[in-house]
Write a protein that holds these residues in place. Structure first.
Motif, PDB file in Angstrom:
ATOM      1  N   SER A 114       0.832  -1.286   0.037  1.00  0.00           N
ATOM      2  CA  SER A 114       0.040  -0.014   0.005  1.00  0.00           C
ATOM      3  C   SER A 114       0.880   1.272   0.188  1.00  0.00           C
ATOM      4  O   SER A 114       0.467   2.326  -0.612  1.00  0.00           O
ATOM      5  CB  SER A 114      -0.940  -0.108   1.154  1.00  0.00           C
ATOM      6  N   GLU A 115       1.882   1.282   0.674  1.00  0.00           N
ATOM      7  CA  GLU A 115       2.793   2.322   0.694  1.00  0.00           C
ATOM      8  C   GLU A 115       3.704   2.667  -0.468  1.00  0.00           C
ATOM      9  O   GLU A 115       3.520   3.623  -1.011  1.00  0.00           O
ATOM     10  CB  GLU A 115       3.957   2.214   1.839  1.00  0.00           C
ATOM     11  N   ILE A 116       4.244   1.537  -1.112  1.00  0.00           N
ATOM     12  CA  ILE A 116       4.596   1.735  -2.464  1.00  0.00           C
ATOM     13  C   ILE A 116       3.720   1.985  -3.686  1.00  0.00           C
ATOM     14  O   ILE A 116       4.259   2.914  -4.466  1.00  0.00           O
ATOM     15  CB  ILE A 116       5.197   0.381  -2.772  1.00  0.00           C
ATOM     16  N   TYR A 117       2.516   1.656  -3.449  1.00  0.00           N
ATOM     17  CA  TYR A 117       1.410   2.198  -4.473  1.00  0.00           C
ATOM     18  C   TYR A 117       1.287   3.763  -4.623  1.00  0.00           C
ATOM     19  O   TYR A 117       1.018   4.255  -5.299  1.00  0.00           O
ATOM     20  CB  TYR A 117       0.171   1.508  -4.160  1.00  0.00           C
ATOM     21  N   MET A 118       1.457   4.261  -3.417  1.00  0.00           N
ATOM     22  CA  MET A 118       1.636   5.746  -3.234  1.00  0.00           C
ATOM     23  C   MET A 118       2.586   6.326  -4.282  1.00  0.00           C
ATOM     24  O   MET A 118       2.233   7.712  -4.522  1.00  0.00           O
ATOM     25  CB  MET A 118       1.598   6.101  -1.863  1.00  0.00           C
ATOM     26  N   GLY A 119       3.599   5.826  -4.409  1.00  0.00           N
ATOM     27  CA  GLY A 119       4.739   6.377  -5.244  1.00  0.00           C
ATOM     28  C   GLY A 119       6.056   6.417  -4.655  1.00  0.00           C
ATOM     29  O   GLY A 119       5.868   7.024  -3.737  1.00  0.00           O
ATOM     30  N   ILE A 120       6.966   6.002  -5.483  1.00  0.00           N
ATOM     31  CA  ILE A 120       8.307   6.011  -4.849  1.00  0.00           C
ATOM     32  C   ILE A 120       9.218   6.151  -5.892  1.00  0.00           C
ATOM     33  O   ILE A 120       8.819   5.562  -6.951  1.00  0.00           O
ATOM     34  CB  ILE A 120       8.896   4.756  -3.865  1.00  0.00           C
ATOM     35  N   ASP A 121      10.505   6.666  -5.674  1.00  0.00           N
ATOM     36  CA  ASP A 121      11.590   6.659  -6.915  1.00  0.00           C
ATOM     37  C   ASP A 121      12.756   5.613  -6.565  1.00  0.00           C
ATOM     38  O   ASP A 121      13.069   4.985  -7.412  1.00  0.00           O
ATOM     39  CB  ASP A 121      12.275   7.719  -6.799  1.00  0.00           C
ATOM     40  N   ILE A 122      12.985   5.367  -5.247  1.00  0.00           N
ATOM     41  CA  ILE A 122      13.974   4.555  -4.860  1.00  0.00           C
ATOM     42  C   ILE A 122      13.635   3.399  -4.000  1.00  0.00           C
ATOM     43  O   ILE A 122      13.018   3.879  -2.713  1.00  0.00           O
ATOM     44  CB  ILE A 122      15.341   5.091  -4.348  1.00  0.00           C
ATOM     45  N   LEU A 123      13.776   2.164  -4.251  1.00  0.00           N
ATOM     46  CA  LEU A 123      13.195   1.123  -3.325  1.00  0.00           C
ATOM     47  C   LEU A 123      14.715   0.480  -2.699  1.00  0.00           C
ATOM     48  O   LEU A 123      15.565  -0.175  -3.508  1.00  0.00           O
ATOM     49  CB  LEU A 123      12.542   0.236  -4.078  1.00  0.00           C
ATOM     50  N   ILE A 124      14.739   0.553  -1.338  1.00  0.00           N
ATOM     51  CA  ILE A 124      15.862  -0.196  -0.533  1.00  0.00           C
ATOM     52  C   ILE A 124      15.340  -1.459   0.043  1.00  0.00           C
ATOM     53  O   ILE A 124      14.465  -1.487   0.821  1.00  0.00           O
ATOM     54  CB  ILE A 124      16.427   0.595   0.326  1.00  0.00           C
ATOM     55  N   THR A 125      15.848  -2.618  -0.331  1.00  0.00           N
ATOM     56  CA  THR A 125      15.155  -3.860   0.058  1.00  0.00           C
ATOM     57  C   THR A 125      16.175  -4.885  -0.031  1.00  0.00           C
ATOM     58  O   THR A 125      17.400  -4.892  -0.305  1.00  0.00           O
ATOM     59  CB  THR A 125      13.784  -4.009  -0.881  1.00  0.00           C
ATOM     60  N   THR A 126      15.713  -6.169   0.464  1.00  0.00           N
ATOM     61  CA  THR A 126      16.512  -7.227   0.115  1.00  0.00           C
ATOM     62  C   THR A 126      16.042  -8.131  -1.024  1.00  0.00           C
ATOM     63  O   THR A 126      14.893  -8.041  -1.159  1.00  0.00           O
ATOM     64  CB  THR A 126      16.281  -8.253   1.482  1.00  0.00           C
ATOM     65  N   PRO A 127      16.845  -9.179  -1.622  1.00  0.00           N
ATOM     66  CA  PRO A 127      16.339  -9.965  -2.736  1.00  0.00           C
ATOM     67  C   PRO A 127      15.276 -10.921  -2.517  1.00  0.00           C
ATOM     68  O   PRO A 127      14.107 -10.682  -3.224  1.00  0.00           O
ATOM     69  CB  PRO A 127      17.660 -10.784  -2.886  1.00  0.00           C
ATOM     70  N   LYS A 128      15.118 -11.138  -1.270  1.00  0.00           N
ATOM     71  CA  LYS A 128      13.962 -12.026  -0.934  1.00  0.00           C
ATOM     72  C   LYS A 128      12.590 -11.117  -0.938  1.00  0.00           C
ATOM     73  O   LYS A 128      11.388 -11.541  -1.361  1.00  0.00           O
ATOM     74  CB  LYS A 128      14.297 -12.790   0.547  1.00  0.00           C
ATOM     75  N   THR A 129      12.580 -10.082  -0.146  1.00  0.00           N
ATOM     76  CA  THR A 129      11.464  -9.083  -0.104  1.00  0.00           C
ATOM     77  C   THR A 129      11.189  -8.633  -1.567  1.00  0.00           C
ATOM     78  O   THR A 129       9.956  -8.456  -1.618  1.00  0.00           O
ATOM     79  CB  THR A 129      11.690  -7.883   0.976  1.00  0.00           C
ATOM     80  N   LEU A 130      11.885  -8.326  -2.173  1.00  0.00           N
ATOM     81  CA  LEU A 130      11.824  -7.549  -3.638  1.00  0.00           C
ATOM     82  C   LEU A 130      10.910  -8.860  -4.348  1.00  0.00           C
ATOM     83  O   LEU A 130      10.120  -8.639  -4.962  1.00  0.00           O
ATOM     84  CB  LEU A 130      12.872  -7.301  -4.509  1.00  0.00           C
ATOM     85  N   GLN A 131      11.405 -10.118  -4.185  1.00  0.00           N
ATOM     86  CA  GLN A 131      10.962 -11.217  -5.209  1.00  0.00           C
ATOM     87  C   GLN A 131       9.317 -11.361  -4.601  1.00  0.00           C
ATOM     88  O   GLN A 131       8.460 -11.725  -5.513  1.00  0.00           O
ATOM     89  CB  GLN A 131      11.785 -12.531  -4.854  1.00  0.00           C
ATOM     90  N   ASN A 132       9.274 -11.381  -3.265  1.00  0.00           N
ATOM     91  CA  ASN A 132       7.810 -11.502  -2.722  1.00  0.00           C
ATOM     92  C   ASN A 132       6.828 -10.400  -3.136  1.00  0.00           C
ATOM     93  O   ASN A 132       5.755 -10.628  -3.372  1.00  0.00           O
ATOM     94  CB  ASN A 132       7.803 -11.545  -1.307  1.00  0.00           C
ATOM     95  N   LEU A 133       7.427  -8.897  -3.161  1.00  0.00           N
ATOM     96  CA  LEU A 133       6.653  -8.082  -3.785  1.00  0.00           C
ATOM     97  C   LEU A 133       6.461  -8.177  -5.183  1.00  0.00           C
ATOM     98  O   LEU A 133       5.268  -7.880  -5.587  1.00  0.00           O
ATOM     99  CB  LEU A 133       7.472  -6.644  -3.529  1.00  0.00           C
ATOM    100  N   PHE A 134       7.216  -8.548  -5.774  1.00  0.00           N
ATOM    101  CA  PHE A 134       7.132  -8.803  -7.326  1.00  0.00           C
ATOM    102  C   PHE A 134       5.851 -10.138  -7.654  1.00  0.00           C
ATOM    103  O   PHE A 134       5.131  -9.765  -8.410  1.00  0.00           O
ATOM    104  CB  PHE A 134       8.278  -9.028  -8.021  1.00  0.00           C
ATOM    105  N   LEU A 135       6.128 -11.170  -6.835  1.00  0.00           N
ATOM    106  CA  LEU A 135       5.270 -12.115  -7.102  1.00  0.00           C
ATOM    107  C   LEU A 135       3.739 -11.872  -6.695  1.00  0.00           C
ATOM    108  O   LEU A 135       3.020 -12.473  -7.175  1.00  0.00           O
ATOM    109  CB  LEU A 135       5.768 -13.467  -6.458  1.00  0.00           C
ATOM    110  N   THR A 136       3.673 -10.815  -5.839  1.00  0.00           N
ATOM    111  CA  THR A 136       2.246 -10.563  -5.355  1.00  0.00           C
ATOM    112  C   THR A 136       2.103  -9.437  -6.034  1.00  0.00           C
ATOM    113  O   THR A 136       0.903  -8.511  -5.286  1.00  0.00           O
ATOM    114  CB  THR A 136       2.153 -10.526  -3.624  1.00  0.00           C
ATOM    115  N   ASN A 137       2.317  -8.767  -7.034  1.00  0.00           N
ATOM    116  CA  ASN A 137       2.236  -7.508  -7.667  1.00  0.00           C
ATOM    117  C   ASN A 137       2.014  -6.360  -6.716  1.00  0.00           C
ATOM    118  O   ASN A 137       1.517  -5.556  -6.707  1.00  0.00           O
ATOM    119  CB  ASN A 137       0.516  -7.887  -8.383  1.00  0.00           C
TER     120      ASN A 137
END
Length: 203
Positions: A114-137
Motif C-alpha cells: 500500500s505504501e509503495i502504491y502511493m509512489g516511490i523513486d528508490i526502493l531499498i530492500t532485500t532480494p527475498k523481499t523484492l521477489q515477494n513484492l514482485f510475485l504478489t504484484n
C-alpha cells in the motif's frame, strides 16, 4: 580535485555535508557507472562504495521524483542494512523531491504494497523481499533504470543469488552495479545471467 559532472543538486548536497574531494575509488568508479554499463565494483570497507552508490543512483534519476513506480532498486542483506542505507540516502534527498522507501521482510507485505502504491523513486530492500513484492504484484519493475547491490558479499548464500537471478530475468533495459569487497564464485555466476559484458572497477 572536487567532484565533477554531477547534477547541481548533488553538488549542493555534497557541499552541505562538507564532502569536497572524492576518494580514489569514487574518482575511478563514478565515471564508469555514469556511462551506463553494468559494473562490478570491488574495494575495501571505507573506500567510498556506499557514497558512490548513492551519488550514481541520484544522478541516474536526475534528482527529481517521476511517476509512481520505482526507477532505482538497491538490494542489501537484511533489515539493519536497509535502514542504515535509507538513513544515508536521506542525507542526500532531503533537499529534493525524490522518494526513498525502506522495505524488509519483517514489515507486513500488505503495508509495503500500500505504501509503495502511493509512489516511490528508490526502493531499498532485500532480494527475498523484492521477489515477494514482485510475485504478489506489490511493485512494478517496468520503469527501473538502475539496480545496485550493496555489500554483495552476502550473495555467497545461494538462495539470495537465486532470488537475484530470478528477479533480473524479469527486468529489462536496466543497469546493474554490484559492490563488494572482493569477488567470489556466486558473484562470478552472475556473469552468465545479467552481468554479461560488465566492466570492473577494483581498488
Amino acid at each position: 580535485m572536487p567532484f565533477k559532472k554531477l547534477h547541481p543538486r548533488l553538488l549542493e548536497s555534497l557541499e552541505l555535508q562538507s564532502i569536497e574531494t572524492p576518494t580514489p575509488f569514487e574518482k575511478r568508479s563514478i565515471p564508469v557507472i555514469k556511462s551506463g554499463a553494468n559494473v562490478f565494483c570491488f574495494a575495501a570497507d571505507g573506500s567510498g562504495k556506499t557514497t558512490t552508490l548513492i551519488l550514481t543512483t541520484l544522478q541516474k534519476l536526475k534528482g527529481e521524483a517521476v511517476g509512481n513506480a520505482p526507477r532505482a532498486v538497491v538490494l542489501v542483506e537484511n533489515k539493519e542494512k536497509v535502514l542504515a542505507l535509507y538513513d544515508a540516502f536521506l542525507k542526500f534527498t532531503k533537499y529534493n523531491t525524490l522518494r526513498v522507501y525502506a522495505s524488509y521482510e519483517q514489515l507486513h507485505i500488505d503495508i509495503q504494497k500500500s505504501e509503495i502504491y502511493m509512489g516511490i523513486d528508490i526502493l531499498i530492500t532485500t532480494p527475498k523481499t523484492l521477489q515477494n513484492l514482485f510475485l504478489t504484484n506489490g511493485v512494478s519493475i517496468s520503469e527501473l533504470k538502475i539496480c545496485s547491490i550493496d555489500d554483495a558479499d552476502f550473495l555467497s548464500k545461494k538462495s539470495d543469488t537465486t532470488s537475484m537471478i530470478v528477479m533480473a530475468e524479469s527486468i529489462k533495459k536496466c543497469q546493474f552495479v554490484i559492490y563488494a569487497q572482493k569477488s567470489h564464485p556466486q558473484l562470478k555466476r552472475l556473469e552468465n545471467h545479467f552481468m554479461e559484458h560488465s566492466k570492473l572497477v577494483q581498488q
